[in-house]
Motif scaffolding. Structure first.
Motif: not given
Length: 234
Positions: A58-59, A61-62, A90, A118-120, A177
């Protein structure tokens, strides 16, 4: 783990062909993408350093390309391979999440959860349904930051009326999360349910999307009945 200490048949590429990609660790998959190490660091060490820097998939991907380029030992070629692989993942999620003619609203919410994992930033999305629960339309209502997003409720209700919707489904992601609904989530669920009933519409569900999962926001029986009573008397 040092590549030079492993037998040749235990190297990542060899293991991929003999056992399949699903048998490899994330570090080994990264090593294959990176192809080579850097000065004083073999490719497995470099992959492990990336995981230490960004935490997990996840990190990774961001992260933006510029963040990868700032890591010692990563040049443009390695970063390009890594970013391209993440973008392919993605796009695969996006293609599989496209609304099909027979897609149910529940499967669509599941797709939301996967795509926003994975969106911030926090996003708010709505589905508009007919009386049989079929999807009439979908709208990204808002997006914000880590601390939340603003919902323009009049805009949302106008959209539902224009589509002649009979019901609605709302979803928003928690970028940290955490799947547990907050007090504000419950209050929004109650408010939206009351407003929709005034328009002879129904709220089929409000869901928190986190970590690839979707969790319904429950308001409690007493609060729900109180909301319905206030709605009918108002």
């Amino acid at each position: 783990m040092f590549l030079a200490r492993l037998p040749r048949d235990q190297w990542p590429r060899e293991r991929l062909f003999s056992l399949g990609p699903e048998a490899l660790s994330l570090c080994e998959l990264l090593a294959i993408l990176l192809h080579t190490g850097s000065r004083g660091m073999d490719v497995l060490e470099l992959g492990g350093m990336l995981l230490e820097e960004f935490g997990d998939l996840t990190g990774l991907a961001r992260a933006a390309p510029e963040e990868f380029l700032a890591v010692k030992g990563l040049g443009e070629a390695k970063v390009a391979n890594l970013v391209a692989a993440l973008e392919l993942a993605r796009r695969l999620r996006s293609e599989s999440a496209k609304t099909g003619r027979n897609e149910t609203w529940r499967s669509r919410v599941a797709s939301w959860a996967e795509n926003l994992a994975t969106e911030e930033r926090e996003f708010i999305l709505a589905l508009f349904l007919d009386r049989k629960g079929r999807i009439l339309g979908e709208k990204q209502v808002s997006y914000g930051g880590l601390d939340g997003a603003f919902l323009d409720l009049p805009f949302l209700l106008r959209r539902a009326v224009r589509l002649d919707a009979a019901a609605m489904v709302l979803g928003h992601n928690h970028p940290d999360g955490t799947p547990e609904p907050s007090r504000e989530d419950r209050e929004l669920t109650l408010l939206l349910s009351r407003r929709l009933r005034m328009l002879d519409m129904e709220l089929f569900g409000h869901f928190v999307l986190a970590g690839g999962r979707f969790v319904p926001v429950e308001v409690g029986e007493e609060r729900r009945k109180a909301g319905e009573s206030a709605c009918s008397s108002g």
